[in-house]
Design a protein around this motif. Structure first.
Motif, PDB file in Angstrom:
ATOM      1  N   GLY A  71       0.793  -1.215   0.000  1.00  0.00           N
ATOM      2  CA  GLY A  71       0.000   0.000   0.000  1.00  0.00           C
ATOM      3  C   GLY A  71       0.824   1.263   0.000  1.00  0.00           C
ATOM      4  O   GLY A  71       0.374   2.301   0.502  1.00  0.00           O
ATOM      5  N   ARG A  81      -0.155  12.030   0.896  1.00  0.00           N
ATOM      6  CA  ARG A  81      -1.440  12.056   1.596  1.00  0.00           C
ATOM      7  C   ARG A  81      -2.193  10.752   1.377  1.00  0.00           C
ATOM      8  O   ARG A  81      -2.820  10.223   2.307  1.00  0.00           O
ATOM      9  N   THR A  82      -2.154  10.218   0.177  1.00  0.00           N
ATOM     10  CA  THR A  82      -2.806   8.939  -0.097  1.00  0.00           C
ATOM     11  C   THR A  82      -2.173   7.818   0.723  1.00  0.00           C
ATOM     12  O   THR A  82      -2.868   6.942   1.241  1.00  0.00           O
ATOM     13  N   TRP A  98      -0.767   8.091   3.654  1.00  0.00           N
ATOM     14  CA  TRP A  98      -1.225   8.212   5.035  1.00  0.00           C
ATOM     15  C   TRP A  98      -2.688   7.806   5.171  1.00  0.00           C
ATOM     16  O   TRP A  98      -3.053   7.071   6.089  1.00  0.00           O
ATOM     17  N   ARG A  99      -3.538   8.257   4.271  1.00  0.00           N
ATOM     18  CA  ARG A  99      -4.972   8.006   4.383  1.00  0.00           C
ATOM     19  C   ARG A  99      -5.324   6.538   4.163  1.00  0.00           C
ATOM     20  O   ARG A  99      -6.175   5.985   4.874  1.00  0.00           O
ATOM     21  N   GLN A 100      -4.699   5.890   3.205  1.00  0.00           N
ATOM     22  CA  GLN A 100      -5.111   4.543   2.819  1.00  0.00           C
ATOM     23  C   GLN A 100      -4.281   3.434   3.455  1.00  0.00           C
ATOM     24  O   GLN A 100      -4.718   2.283   3.456  1.00  0.00           O
ATOM     25  N   THR A 101      -3.107   3.763   3.974  1.00  0.00           N
ATOM     26  CA  THR A 101      -2.241   2.715   4.508  1.00  0.00           C
ATOM     27  C   THR A 101      -1.908   2.915   5.978  1.00  0.00           C
ATOM     28  O   THR A 101      -2.152   2.040   6.808  1.00  0.00           O
ATOM     29  N   PRO A 112      -5.331   3.526   8.607  1.00  0.00           N
ATOM     30  CA  PRO A 112      -6.097   2.310   8.916  1.00  0.00           C
ATOM     31  C   PRO A 112      -5.330   1.332   9.797  1.00  0.00           C
ATOM     32  O   PRO A 112      -5.905   0.700  10.690  1.00  0.00           O
ATOM     33  N   ASP A 154      -5.539  18.707   4.349  1.00  0.00           N
ATOM     34  CA  ASP A 154      -6.903  18.233   4.590  1.00  0.00           C
ATOM     35  C   ASP A 154      -7.535  18.977   5.763  1.00  0.00           C
ATOM     36  O   ASP A 154      -8.722  19.322   5.720  1.00  0.00           O
TER      37      ASP A 154
END
Length: 379
Positions: free
Chosen positions: A282, A304-305, A307-310, A313, A346
């Motif tokens: 990820g 940012r992706t 941090w947000r997706q990997t 969570p 964000d």
């Protein structure tokens, strides 16, 4: 008659109807992790730059997020769990402990925490190596204990003193699946490409070939063969002889064998394998320096992706598990996401939207960003 009445009025027992089936063949017996952890770690982490960097990036990022403790809805500025996370045990500071914990979870698919209690409260926590742990299943299918083995000696740990974190595994009831397992073929491809490249460099970056003797009957004498072999090894192999022209005697001809790096699309194949490894973890390929990926407009968006997706969570999963393992009463563990620099755009966008929302009260706006109601002078 009495027996039938006793059965009718017996207190109801709630438990899974399928658990005895799962544990039918494993009750009371240790179940080892069904894979070679050492080989996976050696090939996918210790010998592969992409796997190593992906694990380090995720573990370091998740371990860097500060912890928060909530008592009910109020944030506790001072709490024993905050002190415990700052110094989990005498041998480790907090960030090192959590880097190890996340690293084990990513490399093995499993991570274990042992807690040491005094007077009913956790005073120390230790991250245990996954390959040394095995679960002992009870008759109802759940682990009733864990065994930790080192150098032929084992110690049994009560299940309530061990937190087992695991990633989803559709093929095993007791152990998680590592991203390294999903990416194993890509890791082998990437490592083989690196080994082939090293062998090519050691061989003067020349493709394999054969010297064909066409003179006479096409056969060399034993003396001629040995002399030719010595000359090739001493004069034309190795980095020191790179670029040295080969002088062929009468009747000898060089025939190239195999594919050239260009024919094999060597670089493209290696980058494709690297992207698949990054995908399993990820991590956006751009963050790992892998060329050929144009999915993200820029590096900041990729970060940012990531941090947000990997990272978030994974950190949220650990926080929820730690709450059930360590917290008592109405206490909840969480992370302070306001301290994550990568998410600042964000937050700024959220604050700007709330500032323009005239239909919300000030307290409602504060609640939307995770803050409590504003205190008055009388409070």
């Amino acid at each position: 008659m009495l027996e039938r009445l006793r059965r009718f009025w017996a207190p109801e027992q709630k438990r899974s109807a399928t658990a005895p089936l799962i544990a039918l063949h494993t009750a009371g017996r240790p179940q080892w992790t069904p894979r070679n952890y050492v080989a996976l770690t050696a090939e996918g982490f210790a010998s592969n730059a992409i796997g190593y960097r992906a694990v380090r990036m995720i573990a370091e990022a998740a371990a860097s997020i500060p912890w928060l403790v909530y008592e009910g809805e109020a944030e506790a500025t001072s709490h024993p769990l905050l002190a415990l996370f700052a110094k989990p045990n005498p041998g480790q500071p907090g960030r090192e402990f959590f880097e190890m914990l996340y690293g084990f979870l990513l490399v093995a698919g499993n991570a274990y925490i042992e807690k040491v209690e005094l007077e009913g409260a956790a005073r120390e926590i230790h991250a245990l190596r996954p390959d040394r742990m095995k679960a002992v299943a009870s008759a109802n299918g759940w682990p009733e204990a864990f065994e930790y083995s080192v150098n032929g000696q084992s110690v049994r740990l009560a299940a309530e003193n061990v937190l087992h974190l695991k990633l989803f595994n559709p093929l095993n009831d007791h152990y998680g699946m590592s991203p390294l397992e999903a990416a194993q073929r890509s890791i082998d491809t990437h490592n083989a490409a690196a080994a082939w490249n090293k062998a090519m460099l050691d061989n003067c970056a020349r493709p394999s070939g054969a010297l064909v003797y066409a003179a006479g009957d096409g056969n060399l004498t034993a003396e001629q063969f040995d002399r030719l072999k010595r000359e090739l090894e001493n004069s034309y192999q190795g980095a020191a002889n790179a670029g040295r022209p080969m002088v062929l005697e009468g009747g000898l001809d060089w025939k190239e064998m195999g594919y050239s790096p260009k024919d094999m699309e060597f670089i493209a194949a290696k980058n494709a394998a690297a992207r698949e490894i990054a995908l399993a973890f990820g991590v956006p390929p751009m963050l790992l320096g892998i060329p050929g990926d144009n999915t993200f407009a820029n590096y900041a968006e990729a970060n940012r992706t990531f941090w947000r997706q990997t990272v978030l969570p994974l950190a949220s999963r650990v926080a929820e598990a730690m709450t059930g393992f360590l917290a008592q009463g109405n206490v909840r563990l969480a992370h302070d996401l306001d301290q994550v620099e990568a998410l600042s755009p964000d937050r700024e966008a959220l604050w700007a939207r709330l500032e323009r929302a005239s239909f919300l009260t000030e307290d409602e706006k504060r609640a939307a960003v995770g803050y409590g109601a504003k205190r008055t002078n009388n409070e």
